[in-house]
Design a protein around this motif. Sequence first.
Motif, PDB file in Angstrom:
ATOM      1  N   GLY A  21       0.815  -1.211   0.000  1.00 32.54           N
ATOM      2  CA  GLY A  21       0.000   0.000   0.000  1.00 32.54           C
ATOM      3  C   GLY A  21       0.847   1.258   0.000  1.00 32.54           C
ATOM      4  N   PHE A  22       1.913   1.255   0.787  1.00 30.28           N
ATOM      5  CA  PHE A  22       2.813   2.408   0.848  1.00 30.28           C
ATOM      6  C   PHE A  22       3.447   2.662  -0.518  1.00 30.28           C
ATOM      7  CE2 PHE A  22       6.767   4.613   1.689  1.00 30.28           C
ATOM      8  CZ  PHE A  22       6.428   5.519   2.691  1.00 30.28           C
ATOM      9  N   GLY A  23       3.962   1.580  -1.135  1.00 29.84           N
ATOM     10  CA  GLY A  23       4.611   1.718  -2.435  1.00 29.84           C
ATOM     11  C   GLY A  23       3.628   2.101  -3.540  1.00 29.84           C
ATOM     12  N   TRP A  24       2.401   1.610  -3.427  1.00 27.87           N
ATOM     13  CA  TRP A  24       1.356   1.930  -4.415  1.00 27.87           C
ATOM     14  C   TRP A  24       1.169   3.440  -4.529  1.00 27.87           C
ATOM     15  CZ3 TRP A  24      -1.655  -1.728  -7.131  1.00 27.87           C
ATOM     16  CH2 TRP A  24      -2.735  -1.200  -7.849  1.00 27.87           C
ATOM     17  N   VAL A  25       1.074   4.098  -3.376  1.00 28.91           N
ATOM     18  CA  VAL A  25       0.879   5.551  -3.358  1.00 28.91           C
ATOM     19  C   VAL A  25       2.135   6.267  -3.818  1.00 28.91           C
ATOM     20  CG1 VAL A  25       0.534   7.536  -1.840  1.00 28.91           C
ATOM     21  CG2 VAL A  25      -0.917   5.522  -1.609  1.00 28.91           C
ATOM     22  N   TRP A  29       0.077   5.736  -8.149  1.00 29.93           N
ATOM     23  CA  TRP A  29      -1.181   5.125  -8.579  1.00 29.93           C
ATOM     24  C   TRP A  29      -2.319   5.569  -7.662  1.00 29.93           C
ATOM     25  CZ3 TRP A  29       1.135  -0.440  -9.273  1.00 29.93           C
ATOM     26  CH2 TRP A  29       1.872  -0.470 -10.474  1.00 29.93           C
ATOM     27  N   ALA A  30      -3.518   5.637  -8.244  1.00 33.49           N
ATOM     28  CA  ALA A  30      -4.692   6.076  -7.484  1.00 33.49           C
ATOM     29  C   ALA A  30      -5.158   4.992  -6.512  1.00 33.49           C
ATOM     30  CB  ALA A  30      -5.826   6.432  -8.443  1.00 33.49           C
ATOM     31  N   TYR A  31      -5.621   5.423  -5.366  1.00 29.10           N
ATOM     32  CA  TYR A  31      -6.187   4.505  -4.379  1.00 29.10           C
ATOM     33  C   TYR A  31      -7.296   5.251  -3.652  1.00 29.10           C
ATOM     34  CZ  TYR A  31      -6.310   0.762  -0.865  1.00 29.10           C
ATOM     35  OH  TYR A  31      -6.698  -0.289  -0.060  1.00 29.10           O
ATOM     36  N   GLU A  32      -8.546   4.847  -3.889  1.00 31.90           N
ATOM     37  CA  GLU A  32      -9.694   5.517  -3.285  1.00 31.90           C
ATOM     38  C   GLU A  32      -9.884   5.009  -1.862  1.00 31.90           C
ATOM     39  OE1 GLU A  32     -11.362   7.953  -4.484  1.00 31.90           O
ATOM     40  OE2 GLU A  32     -10.364   7.980  -6.446  1.00 31.90           O
ATOM     41  N   GLU A  34     -11.265   6.249   0.795  1.00 32.57           N
ATOM     42  CA  GLU A  34     -12.584   6.384   1.415  1.00 32.57           C
ATOM     43  C   GLU A  34     -13.501   5.235   0.998  1.00 32.57           C
ATOM     44  OE1 GLU A  34     -16.341   9.516   1.685  1.00 32.57           O
ATOM     45  OE2 GLU A  34     -14.465  10.121   0.719  1.00 32.57           O
ATOM     46  N   PHE A  35     -13.452   4.885  -0.297  1.00 31.77           N
ATOM     47  CA  PHE A  35     -14.277   3.787  -0.803  1.00 31.77           C
ATOM     48  C   PHE A  35     -13.852   2.457  -0.189  1.00 31.77           C
ATOM     49  CE2 PHE A  35     -14.484   0.291  -3.933  1.00 31.77           C
ATOM     50  CZ  PHE A  35     -15.861   0.138  -4.025  1.00 31.77           C
ATOM     51  N   VAL A  36     -12.544   2.199  -0.189  1.00 34.77           N
ATOM     52  CA  VAL A  36     -12.037   0.925   0.335  1.00 34.77           C
ATOM     53  C   VAL A  36     -12.345   0.803   1.825  1.00 34.77           C
ATOM     54  CG1 VAL A  36      -9.978  -0.470   0.724  1.00 34.77           C
ATOM     55  CG2 VAL A  36     -10.241   0.781  -1.414  1.00 34.77           C
ATOM     56  N   THR A  37     -12.143   1.897   2.565  1.00 34.54           N
ATOM     57  CA  THR A  37     -12.416   1.877   3.997  1.00 34.54           C
ATOM     58  C   THR A  37     -13.891   1.625   4.265  1.00 34.54           C
ATOM     59  OG1 THR A  37     -10.589   3.417   4.409  1.00 34.54           O
ATOM     60  CG2 THR A  37     -12.242   3.199   6.135  1.00 34.54           C
ATOM     61  N   ARG A  38     -14.751   2.236   3.470  1.00 31.47           N
ATOM     62  CA  ARG A  38     -16.193   2.035   3.663  1.00 31.47           C
ATOM     63  C   ARG A  38     -16.586   0.585   3.378  1.00 31.47           C
ATOM     64  NH1 ARG A  38     -20.088   6.567   1.426  1.00 31.47           N
ATOM     65  NH2 ARG A  38     -18.865   7.613   3.042  1.00 31.47           N
ATOM     66  N   ILE A  39     -16.026   0.013   2.330  1.00 30.78           N
ATOM     67  CA  ILE A  39     -16.286  -1.394   2.019  1.00 30.78           C
ATOM     68  C   ILE A  39     -15.852  -2.279   3.185  1.00 30.78           C
ATOM     69  CG2 ILE A  39     -15.463  -3.353   0.632  1.00 30.78           C
ATOM     70  CD1 ILE A  39     -17.524  -1.923  -0.867  1.00 30.78           C
ATOM     71  N   ALA A  40     -14.643  -2.020   3.700  1.00 27.95           N
ATOM     72  CA  ALA A  40     -14.095  -2.845   4.776  1.00 27.95           C
ATOM     73  C   ALA A  40     -14.911  -2.705   6.054  1.00 27.95           C
ATOM     74  CB  ALA A  40     -12.635  -2.482   5.028  1.00 27.95           C
ATOM     75  N   MET A  41     -15.174  -1.467   6.472  1.00 30.16           N
ATOM     76  CA  MET A  41     -15.809  -1.230   7.762  1.00 30.16           C
ATOM     77  C   MET A  41     -17.313  -1.478   7.741  1.00 30.16           C
ATOM     78  SD  MET A  41     -13.172  -0.611   9.501  1.00 30.16           S
ATOM     79  CE  MET A  41     -13.758  -0.003  11.075  1.00 30.16           C
ATOM     80  N   THR A  42     -17.935  -1.386   6.556  1.00 29.32           N
ATOM     81  CA  THR A  42     -19.384  -1.575   6.455  1.00 29.32           C
ATOM     82  C   THR A  42     -19.757  -3.025   6.175  1.00 29.32           C
ATOM     83  OG1 THR A  42     -19.610   0.679   5.605  1.00 29.32           O
ATOM     84  CG2 THR A  42     -21.485  -0.788   5.291  1.00 29.32           C
ATOM     85  N   LEU A  43     -18.946  -3.718   5.379  1.00 30.88           N
ATOM     86  CA  LEU A  43     -19.291  -5.072   4.960  1.00 30.88           C
ATOM     87  C   LEU A  43     -18.295  -6.125   5.425  1.00 30.88           C
ATOM     88  CD1 LEU A  43     -20.410  -4.340   1.277  1.00 30.88           C
ATOM     89  CD2 LEU A  43     -21.882  -4.768   3.248  1.00 30.88           C
ATOM     90  N   ILE A 190      -8.805  -8.532   5.937  1.00 31.43           N
ATOM     91  CA  ILE A 190      -7.421  -8.402   6.404  1.00 31.43           C
ATOM     92  C   ILE A 190      -6.492  -7.832   5.328  1.00 31.43           C
ATOM     93  CG2 ILE A 190      -5.402  -9.761   7.111  1.00 31.43           C
ATOM     94  CD1 ILE A 190      -7.283 -11.300   8.969  1.00 31.43           C
ATOM     95  N   PRO A 191      -6.468  -8.371   4.100  1.00 33.00           N
ATOM     96  CA  PRO A 191      -5.604  -7.735   3.095  1.00 33.00           C
ATOM     97  C   PRO A 191      -6.002  -6.295   2.791  1.00 33.00           C
ATOM     98  CG  PRO A 191      -6.951  -9.471   2.106  1.00 33.00           C
ATOM     99  CD  PRO A 191      -7.076  -9.610   3.574  1.00 33.00           C
ATOM    100  N   LEU A 192      -7.299  -6.010   2.747  1.00 34.86           N
ATOM    101  CA  LEU A 192      -7.735  -4.638   2.493  1.00 34.86           C
ATOM    102  C   LEU A 192      -7.247  -3.692   3.581  1.00 34.86           C
ATOM    103  CD1 LEU A 192     -11.446  -4.806   1.203  1.00 34.86           C
ATOM    104  CD2 LEU A 192      -9.430  -4.005  -0.038  1.00 34.86           C
ATOM    105  N   MET A 193      -7.383  -4.108   4.836  1.00 38.58           N
ATOM    106  CA  MET A 193      -6.983  -3.242   5.947  1.00 38.58           C
ATOM    107  C   MET A 193      -5.477  -3.008   5.965  1.00 38.58           C
ATOM    108  SD  MET A 193      -9.445  -4.161   9.179  1.00 38.58           S
ATOM    109  CE  MET A 193      -8.996  -5.894   9.261  1.00 38.58           C
ATOM    110  N   LEU A 194      -4.707  -4.054   5.671  1.00 42.74           N
ATOM    111  CA  LEU A 194      -3.251  -3.899   5.693  1.00 42.74           C
ATOM    112  C   LEU A 194      -2.760  -3.011   4.561  1.00 42.74           C
ATOM    113  CD1 LEU A 194      -2.104  -7.508   6.629  1.00 42.74           C
ATOM    114  CD2 LEU A 194      -1.966  -5.443   8.033  1.00 42.74           C
ATOM    115  N   ILE A 195      -3.283  -3.207   3.368  1.00 36.21           N
ATOM    116  CA  ILE A 195      -2.883  -2.356   2.242  1.00 36.21           C
ATOM    117  C   ILE A 195      -3.304  -0.909   2.496  1.00 36.21           C
ATOM    118  CG2 ILE A 195      -3.260  -1.890  -0.219  1.00 36.21           C
ATOM    119  CD1 ILE A 195      -3.480  -4.930  -0.613  1.00 36.21           C
ATOM    120  N   THR A 196      -4.507  -0.723   3.038  1.00 35.35           N
ATOM    121  CA  THR A 196      -4.993   0.622   3.342  1.00 35.35           C
ATOM    122  C   THR A 196      -4.153   1.278   4.426  1.00 35.35           C
ATOM    123  OG1 THR A 196      -7.232  -0.038   2.729  1.00 35.35           O
ATOM    124  CG2 THR A 196      -7.016   1.951   4.049  1.00 35.35           C
ATOM    125  N   LEU A 197      -3.679   0.489   5.381  1.00 38.90           N
ATOM    126  CA  LEU A 197      -2.785   1.032   6.405  1.00 38.90           C
ATOM    127  C   LEU A 197      -1.545   1.639   5.756  1.00 38.90           C
ATOM    128  CD1 LEU A 197      -1.732   1.406   9.319  1.00 38.90           C
ATOM    129  CD2 LEU A 197      -0.873  -0.940   9.197  1.00 38.90           C
TER     130      LEU A 197
END
Length: 293
Positions: A21-25, A29-32, A34-43, A190-197
């Motif tokens: 995730g750190f290297g992606w930014v 490259w784009a990383y939304e 807010e969208f990813v966090t909402r998906i993770a925390m809501t679903l 778990i992968p979503l949260m770690l990459i988002t971190l």
Amino acid sequence: MDIIFTVLEIVAPVFLLACIGFGWVKYGWAYEIEFVTRIAMTLSVPALIFVALMKSQVAPDALSALFLASLVCYGLLIVVFWLVLWLGGMDLRTNWAPLIFGNTGNLGLPLALFAFGDEGLSYAVIVFAVMAILSFSVGVWMVSGGGGFTKMIKEPIVWGTLLGGLFLVQGWETPDWATNSLELLGQMAIPLMLITLGVSVARLQVGTLGRGAVLVALKTVLCVAVAWGVGRYFALDPVAFAVLVVQISTPVAVTSYLLAQKYGADADQVAGMVIISTLLSVITLPALLVVLI
């Protein structure tokens, strides 16, 4: 030497995904987020918690003991850090919540799963749920000066925890098709949260690091000490005890930075605490696992 390699096998996937995730930014490259966090925390995270509790093979009494121990830990930390900040003449709105509520989701859940398997994950979601409920109620009140309860009862994580606990106690299970669907949804968490971190840390803008470094060092020592003492007092079994210590000792959560920004606290200082504590955790969390495993 074997224990060191075992710990490296546990923490490597955690920090590798965060580095992606750190290297992606940093690559541009784009990383939304807010969208990813909402998906993770809501679903995804509520599904993960619900299924982990529903399918848990851990005795409900053991989970209840950890639930109470987690409440006591956070209660003690609230008092301890209030005293520290009051004696030091430091801003409560900026520093209080970040020192108490660690990254039990993005970092704590994966560590518990990789270190202690499904049993560890069952325990870890209890601590995470307690943290989430307190963070969205007491934590919001600390940063904003009021409110928090309405936001808490709207959080899917809270309802996922309550329903999972109900199914566990009653011995209920969802139909296979529903369980498989929820498990698939939860596996994203778990992968979503770690990459988002990693993405979140890469985007933080830090104004000052000095005072934050002192507070982070103090947080690490006090959190380990409080969790260790409370875990022994409640006579938790070895896995529950280890999970409690690791979860309570996780670094400052990125959500603390977001709340500081939203409610007008010193967001730059909180950002510094997030970065310093996350970097420090590369050393402290493996060291804790060496002792606990």
